[in-house]
Design a protein around this motif. Structure first.
Motif, PDB file in Angstrom:
ATOM      1  N   THR A 157     -23.570  -7.702   7.675  1.00 30.72           N
ATOM      2  CA  THR A 157     -22.418  -7.826   6.789  1.00 30.72           C
ATOM      3  C   THR A 157     -21.150  -7.575   7.578  1.00 30.72           C
ATOM      4  N   LEU A 158     -20.229  -8.527   7.554  1.00 32.28           N
ATOM      5  CA  LEU A 158     -18.884  -8.304   8.072  1.00 32.28           C
ATOM      6  C   LEU A 158     -18.049  -7.848   6.880  1.00 32.28           C
ATOM      7  N   SER A 159     -17.818  -6.560   6.800  1.00 32.05           N
ATOM      8  CA  SER A 159     -17.163  -5.964   5.643  1.00 32.05           C
ATOM      9  C   SER A 159     -15.649  -5.900   5.862  1.00 32.05           C
ATOM     10  N   THR A 160     -14.903  -6.313   4.840  1.00 39.48           N
ATOM     11  CA  THR A 160     -13.435  -6.358   4.935  1.00 39.48           C
ATOM     12  C   THR A 160     -12.828  -5.642   3.722  1.00 39.48           C
ATOM     13  N   PRO A 161     -12.864  -4.320   3.704  1.00 45.08           N
ATOM     14  CA  PRO A 161     -12.426  -3.585   2.513  1.00 45.08           C
ATOM     15  C   PRO A 161     -10.945  -3.728   2.188  1.00 45.08           C
ATOM     16  N   LEU A 162     -10.137  -4.204   3.134  1.00 42.87           N
ATOM     17  CA  LEU A 162      -8.707  -4.364   2.876  1.00 42.87           C
ATOM     18  C   LEU A 162      -8.320  -5.799   2.554  1.00 42.87           C
ATOM     19  N   MET A 163      -9.284  -6.700   2.505  1.00 42.58           N
ATOM     20  CA  MET A 163      -8.991  -8.132   2.427  1.00 42.58           C
ATOM     21  C   MET A 163      -8.042  -8.482   1.288  1.00 42.58           C
ATOM     22  N   TRP A 164      -8.227  -7.870   0.117  1.00 40.72           N
ATOM     23  CA  TRP A 164      -7.430  -8.243  -1.053  1.00 40.72           C
ATOM     24  C   TRP A 164      -6.432  -7.157  -1.449  1.00 40.72           C
ATOM     25  N   LEU A 165      -6.144  -6.249  -0.526  1.00 42.91           N
ATOM     26  CA  LEU A 165      -5.149  -5.203  -0.780  1.00 42.91           C
ATOM     27  C   LEU A 165      -3.831  -5.545  -0.100  1.00 42.91           C
ATOM     28  N   ASP A 166      -2.713  -5.217  -0.768  1.00 44.26           N
ATOM     29  CA  ASP A 166      -1.440  -5.315  -0.053  1.00 44.26           C
ATOM     30  C   ASP A 166      -1.213  -3.992   0.676  1.00 44.26           C
ATOM     31  N   LYS A 167      -0.106  -3.918   1.429  1.00 38.72           N
ATOM     32  CA  LYS A 167       0.097  -2.744   2.268  1.00 38.72           C
ATOM     33  C   LYS A 167       0.277  -1.472   1.447  1.00 38.72           C
ATOM     34  N   ALA A 168       0.926  -1.572   0.285  1.00 40.24           N
ATOM     35  CA  ALA A 168       1.088  -0.384  -0.561  1.00 40.24           C
ATOM     36  C   ALA A 168      -0.276   0.124  -1.017  1.00 40.24           C
ATOM     37  N   GLU A 169      -1.177  -0.779  -1.367  1.00 42.41           N
ATOM     38  CA  GLU A 169      -2.513  -0.385  -1.811  1.00 42.41           C
ATOM     39  C   GLU A 169      -3.339   0.175  -0.664  1.00 42.41           C
ATOM     40  N   THR A 170      -3.088  -0.311   0.551  1.00 40.93           N
ATOM     41  CA  THR A 170      -3.779   0.255   1.714  1.00 40.93           C
ATOM     42  C   THR A 170      -3.347   1.695   1.951  1.00 40.93           C
ATOM     43  N   TRP A 171      -2.050   1.969   1.760  1.00 36.40           N
ATOM     44  CA  TRP A 171      -1.587   3.359   1.834  1.00 36.40           C
ATOM     45  C   TRP A 171      -2.235   4.189   0.728  1.00 36.40           C
ATOM     46  N   ALA A 172      -2.368   3.621  -0.455  1.00 37.05           N
ATOM     47  CA  ALA A 172      -2.994   4.327  -1.563  1.00 37.05           C
ATOM     48  C   ALA A 172      -4.453   4.658  -1.247  1.00 37.05           C
ATOM     49  N   LEU A 173      -5.145   3.729  -0.575  1.00 34.93           N
ATOM     50  CA  LEU A 173      -6.534   3.965  -0.195  1.00 34.93           C
ATOM     51  C   LEU A 173      -6.633   5.133   0.783  1.00 34.93           C
ATOM     52  N   ALA A 174      -5.746   5.167   1.763  1.00 28.56           N
ATOM     53  CA  ALA A 174      -5.730   6.298   2.700  1.00 28.56           C
ATOM     54  C   ALA A 174      -5.485   7.597   1.959  1.00 28.56           C
ATOM     55  N   ASP A 175      -4.607   7.548   0.976  1.00 24.91           N
ATOM     56  CA  ASP A 175      -4.286   8.745   0.198  1.00 24.91           C
ATOM     57  C   ASP A 175      -5.478   9.205  -0.620  1.00 24.91           C
ATOM     58  N   GLN A 176      -6.272   8.274  -1.116  1.00 26.07           N
ATOM     59  CA  GLN A 176      -7.478   8.643  -1.866  1.00 26.07           C
ATOM     60  C   GLN A 176      -8.418   9.501  -1.028  1.00 26.07           C
ATOM     61  N   TYR A 177      -8.433   9.238   0.278  1.00 22.95           N
ATOM     62  CA  TYR A 177      -9.306   9.989   1.186  1.00 22.95           C
ATOM     63  C   TYR A 177      -8.564  11.135   1.870  1.00 22.95           C
TER      64      TYR A 177
END
Length: 238
Positions: A157-177
């Motif tokens: 599997t070539l996994s792309t967890p950020l594929m459909w996120l914009d940059k603000a949502e990518t920051w939100a993902l980092a914040d979740q962790y």
């Protein structure tokens, strides 16, 4: 005996790949990182990547010399003599595009995954909010995954967890962790090799800064958007 899950993260030490690495640590039993030295303009990223993998306790971090890419691919990221330009070239692509880079990187990461028995390769490419690189598109990743599975006769599997996120949502993902400060202060995204907030003027820095500001100004809304995408399975490590 419980099956031990393993993943390989294509890791540059930048915002996106570090966010992917932090997520992978939580979702896999064993995480490996692979970084590519291709004579890139901002070679400091390799030192940053090595420092971060040690700090995060990654099982193994392999740095591969792929200098042949520098010889073949002429780009602002492989030639110091070519200034980074905010305007697109005549072919519609940024002059920071390195042709064949993700083809090579994901293929080599797939080979490494085969050798260590990992079933997943994770990459931080993104189609929603990206710099115009054709090798960041979902259709490309899916095609290469099929080719690698056929070529190695093994599920991958070539996994792309950020594929459909914009940059603000990518920051939100980092914040979740609980990794927003780590990503903000200790990663290197800048095309001119400056840590954290970077130079502030190159395309990568502008995209990163705008996304962070959007997230900080609308934290609850962006987190809700992210959680909806997570509920829909749009940013999982499949």
């Amino acid at each position: 005996m419980t099956h031990k899950t393993k993943a390989v993260v294509v890791f540059s030490g930048g915002q996106d790949s570090t966010t992917c690495l932090v997520q992978a640590i939580k979702q896999f039993d064993e995480v490996h990182a692979i970084t590519f030295d291709y004579g890139q303009r901002h070679s400091e990223e390799i030192d940053v990547a090595q420092r971060l993998t040690k700090q995060l306790g990654i099982a193994a971090h392999k740095v591969l010399d792929v200098g042949m890419l520098n010889e073949l691919a002429v780009s602002a990221l492989t030639r110091d003599s070519i200034p980074v330009d905010n305007e697109l070239m005549d072919n519609g692509l940024p002059n920071t595009f390195v042709p064949g880079r993700n083809i090579l990187f994901l293929t080599l990461a797939g080979i490494y995954a085969y050798q260590i028995g990992a079933e997943t390769v994770i990459t931080g490419v993104c189609e929603t909010d990206y710099s115009g690189y054709p090798d960041c598109r979902n259709s490309f990743v899916q095609s290469l995954q099929q080719a690698l599975e056929l070529g190695m006769d093994r599920p991958l599997t070539l996994s792309t967890p950020l594929m459909w996120l914009d940059k603000a949502e990518t920051w939100a993902l980092a914040d979740q962790y609980h990794a927003l400060e780590l990503v903000r202060d200790q990663t290197l995204t800048c095309y001119n090799g400056q840590l954290g907030s970077g130079c502030g003027t190159c395309p990568a820095c502008i995209l990163r800064a705008n996304g962070l500001q959007q997230y900080l100004d609308n934290r609850d809304q962006v987190q809700a958007q992210l959680q909806q995408k997570q509920a829909n399975g749009e940013c999982q490590l499949d």
